[in-house]
Design an enzyme around this catalytic site. Structure first.
Site, PDB file in Angstrom:
ATOM      1  N   CYS A 104      38.622  36.018  40.431  1.00  0.00           N
ATOM      2  CA  CYS A 104      37.561  36.881  40.970  1.00  0.00           C
ATOM      3  C   CYS A 104      38.027  37.786  42.104  1.00  0.00           C
ATOM      4  CB  CYS A 104      36.402  36.016  41.453  1.00  0.00           C
ATOM      5  SG  CYS A 104      35.781  34.954  40.161  1.00  0.00           S
TER       6      CYS A 104
ATOM      7  N   PHE B 155      27.016  33.573  41.944  1.00  0.00           N
ATOM      8  CA  PHE B 155      27.873  33.352  43.120  1.00  0.00           C
ATOM      9  C   PHE B 155      28.547  31.985  42.986  1.00  0.00           C
ATOM     10  CE2 PHE B 155      24.317  36.098  44.383  1.00  0.00           C
ATOM     11  CZ  PHE B 155      25.015  37.227  44.785  1.00  0.00           C
TER      12      PHE B 155
ATOM     13  N   VAL C  47      31.378  31.335  33.294  1.00  0.00           N
ATOM     14  CA  VAL C  47      30.031  31.638  33.794  1.00  0.00           C
ATOM     15  C   VAL C  47      28.982  31.307  32.729  1.00  0.00           C
ATOM     16  CG1 VAL C  47      28.521  33.521  34.543  1.00  0.00           C
ATOM     17  CG2 VAL C  47      30.879  33.424  35.345  1.00  0.00           C
TER      18      VAL C  47
HETATM   19  C1  UGA Z   1      34.559  33.340  44.337  1.00  0.00           C
HETATM   20  C2  UGA Z   1      33.308  33.373  45.246  1.00  0.00           C
HETATM   21  O1  UGA Z   1      33.462  32.410  46.283  1.00  0.00           O
HETATM   22  C3  UGA Z   1      32.042  33.058  44.443  1.00  0.00           C
HETATM   23  O2  UGA Z   1      30.900  33.184  45.274  1.00  0.00           O
HETATM   24  C4  UGA Z   1      31.945  34.060  43.292  1.00  0.00           C
HETATM   25  O3  UGA Z   1      30.813  33.783  42.479  1.00  0.00           O
HETATM   26  C5  UGA Z   1      33.194  33.966  42.441  1.00  0.00           C
HETATM   27  O4  UGA Z   1      34.349  34.258  43.249  1.00  0.00           O
HETATM   28  C6  UGA Z   1      33.071  34.988  41.330  1.00  0.00           C
HETATM   29  O5  UGA Z   1      33.003  36.188  41.607  1.00  0.00           O
HETATM   30  O6  UGA Z   1      32.900  34.585  40.154  1.00  0.00           O
HETATM   31  P1  UGA Z   1      36.166  31.424  43.351  1.00  0.00           P
HETATM   32  O7  UGA Z   1      37.030  32.537  42.856  1.00  0.00           O
HETATM   33  O8  UGA Z   1      35.838  30.294  42.442  1.00  0.00           O
HETATM   34  O9  UGA Z   1      34.739  32.019  43.857  1.00  0.00           O
HETATM   35  O10 UGA Z   1      36.915  30.794  44.586  1.00  0.00           O
HETATM   36  P2  UGA Z   1      36.703  30.681  46.162  1.00  0.00           P
HETATM   37  O11 UGA Z   1      36.271  29.312  46.512  1.00  0.00           O
HETATM   38  O12 UGA Z   1      35.894  31.780  46.667  1.00  0.00           O
HETATM   39  O13 UGA Z   1      38.214  30.872  46.658  1.00  0.00           O
HETATM   40  C7  UGA Z   1      38.917  32.095  46.396  1.00  0.00           C
HETATM   41  C8  UGA Z   1      40.292  32.048  46.993  1.00  0.00           C
HETATM   42  O14 UGA Z   1      40.239  32.135  48.417  1.00  0.00           O
HETATM   43  C9  UGA Z   1      41.091  30.780  46.689  1.00  0.00           C
HETATM   44  O15 UGA Z   1      42.414  31.127  46.384  1.00  0.00           O
HETATM   45  C10 UGA Z   1      41.020  29.982  47.976  1.00  0.00           C
HETATM   46  O16 UGA Z   1      42.100  29.113  48.157  1.00  0.00           O
HETATM   47  C11 UGA Z   1      41.010  31.104  49.003  1.00  0.00           C
HETATM   48  N1  UGA Z   1      40.384  30.699  50.280  1.00  0.00           N
HETATM   49  C12 UGA Z   1      39.056  30.443  50.340  1.00  0.00           C
HETATM   50  C13 UGA Z   1      41.172  30.605  51.415  1.00  0.00           C
HETATM   51  O17 UGA Z   1      42.395  30.837  51.383  1.00  0.00           O
HETATM   52  N2  UGA Z   1      40.579  30.260  52.601  1.00  0.00           N
HETATM   53  C14 UGA Z   1      39.245  29.997  52.691  1.00  0.00           C
HETATM   54  O18 UGA Z   1      38.780  29.694  53.811  1.00  0.00           O
HETATM   55  C15 UGA Z   1      38.479  30.071  51.539  1.00  0.00           C
END
Ligand code: UGA
Length: 493
Positions: free
Chosen positions: A290, A162, A22
């Site tokens: 996260c 975010f 971050v």
């Molecule tokens: C997440 C949030 O999306 C960000 O907005 C936030 O700032 C961040 O956490 C944080 O708190 O720092 P991130 O952990 O980078 O971001 O990843 P995401 O893209 O949110 O995905 C999280 C998990 O959910 C991954 O394992 C992804 O594969 C899974 N996922 C996501 C799914 O299985 N299906 C989906 O439709 C979307």
């Protein structure tokens, strides 16, 4: 507060404390929108690496942005006292790991705050950027006062990030919203100046801007709240996104039981704008640094203030069950996992990152190994990180690419949705694999395509697919399959 459209940006001196994920992204992006930034860390080796042009993390576009501003509007230092004196705005972006009992461990935030104290020689705003539980701003303010800072020398603001790994730069520069939780007019004004180029849209009209996913030339949606609300917005947003993922994963289990396709169902649900189509991709469950940690910490916050937020426990439970269910699918497809060779594509918790923290892929590999299979793995970015926790052995081989991993395998398992995994040469795979079996945890292929390519294909929340008759004949020629009698067994996912 309305500001005039073409307001001139004031250059704000900023100190970013913490050069982790971050911190680095915020430092680079604040320099990009015109501010003077110094990024500080106690880790001298990391700072030296950054000073000499290195980039310690893998994040799309970060190296280019650092190269653009390093030595100009952006510098790196270990000298916290100097950075604090220089800055009007101090961003705290240190780690907030999970404590053994599930709460966020805020000791790094506390020690950063204490070390800032002596440098508060004039009014400064401390921005809490780390993911923290509600009421942390108040604790920060109290800690500053207890350590001798006068109440007039600072304000604490909550300005949650975010950012998603893999698109953090554009998430910062092209946000859906900027949330600023500030309890005084003076700090609100300073934060408004900090984000002015995004608020008035002038950044998006610059010829040398970083291109992004939206036209924000009219300015971003800027939300001012109390500090407590901003902190809650951050935790509740992550919990809600994880809820969407767990919800669609739960629905995917129903789809499998009634022989329908979760992709169709998700499209239908997501078309309702009140629900929205994003974060409705069924898969092997969420991971990363996260969601898992934040949901547990949010539950602890609720508990601490006397509210029983059981929904959060359900989100976690569904996530765990999704991973167990996927392993079961693998067992069903292969009958037994003992002495099988499984090729695994994907280690990162999602595509676009080398991050394997709480990656469902790592959990899955450990479980497959524990059932007695040999595993060959490939990921385009996360192999080095993985080697540190899962060393190469007689059971586990790091492959040079997808085809090397798949060579001779009884099954190919896809665990991360890297775009390159959705374009594999299926004929080549078919020829080199021992059994033409693919178990896809990310739904990257259509059933028809896999059938036509002669594969037994299992995915998430969709019917399984079998080779088409003509492809079947080809598959049946595969003597290894005949020897093992695999085709005599009914295979249902
Ligand atoms: C997440 C949030 O999306 C960000 O907005 C936030 O700032 C961040 O956490 C944080 O708190 O720092 P991130 O952990 O980078 O971001 O990843 P995401 O893209 O949110 O995905 C999280 C998990 O959910 C991954 O394992 C992804 O594969 C899974 N996922 C996501 C799914 O299985 N299906 C989906 O439709 C979307």
């Amino acid at each position: 507060m309305e500001m005039s459209f073409a307001q001139v940006t004031r250059v704000v001196p900023v100190a970013v404390i913490g050069s982790g994920y971050v911190g680095l992204v915020a430092a680079a992006c604040l320099a990009e929108i015109g501010h003077e930034v110094v990024c500080v860390d106690v880790d001298q080796a990391r700072i030296e690496l950054l000073q000499s042009g290195g980039v310690p993390i893998f994040e799309e576009g970060l190296d280019a942005l650092l190269a653009r501003h390093r030595g100009q509007r952006l510098r790196f230092s270990c000298n916290l006292a100097e950075a604090v004196r220089f800055a009007e705005v101090i961003l705290i972006a240190v780690g907030t790991p999970q404590s053994p009992t599930g709460e966020a461990d805020l000791s790094q935030v506390e020690s950063a705050v204490i070390s800032i104290c002596p440098g508060l020689d004039s009014y400064k705003v401390l921005i809490e950027k780390s993911t923290v539980p509600v009421l942390t701003s108040q604790w920060i303010a109290r800690t500053l006062r207890l350590n001798g800072a006068s109440a007039k020398s600072f304000d604490v603001v909550s300005n949650p990030e975010f950012l998603r790994e893999g698109s953090a730069i554009t998430d910062f520069l092209y946000p859906d919203r900027i949330v600023v939780g500030a309890d005084t007019e003076r700090s609100r004004k300073l934060l408004h100046e900090l984000y002015q180029p995004l608020i008035d849209g002038s950044y998006y009209r610059r010829a040398d801007r970083v291109d992004g996913p939206a036209d924000l030339s009219g300015g971003v949606y800027y939300i001012e709240t109390s500090t407590n609300s901003a902190e809650l917005i951050k935790q509740a947003s992550n919990a809600f996104l994880a809820l969407k993922v767990s919800f669609i994963n739960a629905v995917s289990n129903l789809c499998e039981r009634v022989n329908t396709d979760v992709e169709e169902v998700a499209r239908g649900i997501g078309a309702d704008r009140r629900i929205g189509s994003r974060f409705l991709r069924a898969g092997i469950g969420y991971g990363g640094s996260c969601f898992p940690k934040d949901i547990r910490a949010f539950g602890k916050v609720a508990e601490a203030v006397g509210y029983n937020f059981d929904l959060l426990k359900c989100i976690e439970q569904i996530n765990e069950d999704q991973q167990t269910g996927f392993l079961k699918k693998l067992r069903t497809a292969l009958w037994s996992l003992k002495d099988k060779h499984i090729a695994v594509l994907g280690l990162a918790f999602k595509h676009g990152t080398d991050d394997i923290r709480e990656s469902p892929a790592i959990t899955m590999i450990r479980k497959i190994l524990a059932e007695g299979s040999r595993v060959s793995i490939f990921d385009p970015a996360a192999m080095n990180n993985c080697r540190a926790i899962l060393p190469e052995s007689a059971q586990l081989r790091y492959a040079v690419d997808e085809y090397d991993a798949a060579n001779g395998a009884h099954a190919l398992v896809i665990l991360t949705e890297w775009p390159q995994f959705s374009n594999l040469d299926l004929a080549r795979l078919h020829q080199s694999m021992r059994y033409p079996i693919m178990i896809d945890g990310r739904n990257l292929y259509s059933l028809a395509k896999m059938s036509a390519a002669g594969f037994y294909y299992y995915s998430v929340g969709r019917p399984s697919a079998e080779p088409l008759p003509e492809a079947h004949a080809f598959a049946e020629d595969n003597s290894a399959m005949m020897e093992n009698g695999l085709l005599n067994h009914s295979l249902t996912a």
